[in-house]
Scaffold this motif. Structure first.
Motif, PDB file in Angstrom:
ATOM      1  N   ALA A  12     -64.515  48.612 -74.109  1.00 51.91           N
ATOM      2  CA  ALA A  12     -64.469  49.465 -75.469  1.00 51.91           C
ATOM      3  C   ALA A  12     -65.984  49.949 -75.873  1.00 51.91           C
ATOM      4  O   ALA A  12     -66.085  50.814 -76.446  1.00 51.91           O
ATOM      5  CB  ALA A  12     -63.918  48.460 -76.427  1.00 51.91           C
ATOM      6  N   VAL A  13     -66.906  48.993 -75.871  1.00 56.72           N
ATOM      7  CA  VAL A  13     -68.330  49.339 -76.187  1.00 56.72           C
ATOM      8  C   VAL A  13     -68.842  50.398 -75.315  1.00 56.72           C
ATOM      9  O   VAL A  13     -69.411  51.456 -75.791  1.00 56.72           O
ATOM     10  CB  VAL A  13     -69.289  48.056 -76.129  1.00 56.72           C
ATOM     11  N   LEU A  15     -67.157  52.934 -73.539  1.00 56.17           N
ATOM     12  CA  LEU A  15     -66.524  54.259 -74.223  1.00 56.17           C
ATOM     13  C   LEU A  15     -66.980  54.582 -75.381  1.00 56.17           C
ATOM     14  O   LEU A  15     -67.180  56.050 -75.484  1.00 56.17           O
ATOM     15  CB  LEU A  15     -64.951  54.042 -74.105  1.00 56.17           C
ATOM     16  N   GLN A  16     -67.256  53.804 -76.307  1.00 56.84           N
ATOM     17  CA  GLN A  16     -67.806  54.215 -77.457  1.00 56.84           C
ATOM     18  C   GLN A  16     -69.343  54.869 -77.609  1.00 56.84           C
ATOM     19  O   GLN A  16     -69.637  55.792 -78.175  1.00 56.84           O
ATOM     20  CB  GLN A  16     -67.829  52.909 -78.608  1.00 56.84           C
ATOM     21  N   VAL A  17     -70.040  54.461 -76.688  1.00 59.00           N
ATOM     22  CA  VAL A  17     -71.468  54.869 -76.425  1.00 59.00           C
ATOM     23  C   VAL A  17     -71.552  56.119 -75.704  1.00 59.00           C
ATOM     24  O   VAL A  17     -72.060  57.058 -76.245  1.00 59.00           O
ATOM     25  CB  VAL A  17     -72.278  53.773 -75.595  1.00 59.00           C
ATOM     26  N   SER A  18     -70.565  56.270 -74.663  1.00 59.03           N
ATOM     27  CA  SER A  18     -70.537  57.609 -74.045  1.00 59.03           C
ATOM     28  C   SER A  18     -69.850  58.696 -75.215  1.00 59.03           C
ATOM     29  O   SER A  18     -70.419  59.864 -74.735  1.00 59.03           O
ATOM     30  CB  SER A  18     -69.642  57.368 -72.766  1.00 59.03           C
ATOM     31  N   VAL A  19     -69.051  58.525 -76.006  1.00 60.59           N
ATOM     32  CA  VAL A  19     -68.434  59.302 -76.758  1.00 60.59           C
ATOM     33  C   VAL A  19     -69.663  60.005 -77.771  1.00 60.59           C
ATOM     34  O   VAL A  19     -69.816  61.151 -77.965  1.00 60.59           O
ATOM     35  CB  VAL A  19     -67.335  58.975 -77.450  1.00 60.59           C
ATOM     36  N   PHE A  20     -70.303  59.124 -78.135  1.00 59.13           N
ATOM     37  CA  PHE A  20     -71.387  59.387 -79.277  1.00 59.13           C
ATOM     38  C   PHE A  20     -72.286  60.075 -78.487  1.00 59.13           C
ATOM     39  O   PHE A  20     -72.957  60.925 -79.045  1.00 59.13           O
ATOM     40  CB  PHE A  20     -72.111  57.914 -79.804  1.00 59.13           C
ATOM     41  N   SER A  21     -72.854  59.904 -77.366  1.00 61.89           N
ATOM     42  CA  SER A  21     -73.885  60.499 -76.521  1.00 61.89           C
ATOM     43  C   SER A  21     -73.511  61.967 -76.026  1.00 61.89           C
ATOM     44  O   SER A  21     -74.308  62.960 -76.165  1.00 61.89           O
ATOM     45  CB  SER A  21     -74.264  59.648 -75.114  1.00 61.89           C
TER      46      SER A  21
END
Length: 123
Positions: A12-13, A15-21
């Motif tokens: 989950a962490v 995926l969240q980081v890749s979406v923000f980048s």
């Protein structure tokens, strides 16, 4: 229970980081509004290419492969041609304008049956 929760939390962490980048990369791209220069004489729906400027990189998406496309970039104030190119059998065109000065420019896209024009600014 803990062994199942830890991989899920890690996934989950990540995926969240890749979406923000990914979202951060697209914030500097600006769309160039293109207008049709030619009179449309057929009844089909015209397809206008998409053009974006991101820093000094100009990208043009033609949505389908075209036999020829001529791209011309002019200084908006002096009408001086700063770039011109004719490409064959392409669907996307990328132009690096890193050597050009900051200011307003005019983009002209000439397809076999249609021509488009739009203005943009280099920062």
């Amino acid at each position: 229970m803990k062994t199942k929760f830890l991989p899920f939390l890690l996934l989950a962490v990540l995926l969240q980081v890749s979406v923000f980048s990914f979202a951060d990369e697209m914030t500097t791209a600006r769309q160039i509004r293109l207008k049709n220069k030619t009179k449309v004489e057929h009844r089909s729906i015209p397809v206008t290419p998409d053009a974006f400027i991101e820093n000094s990189l100009l990208s043009i998406d033609l949505f389908s492969t075209v036999p020829t496309v001529t791209v011309t970039i002019k200084d908006a104030e002096t009408e001086e041609v700063v770039y011109t190119s004719t490409d064959l059998n392409v669907d996307k065109v990328y132009i690096d304008l890193a050597g050009e000065e900051k200011g307003k420019y005019t983009l002209e896209i000439q397809l076999p049956k249609e021509a488009f024009i739009g203005d943009f600014e280099l920062d």
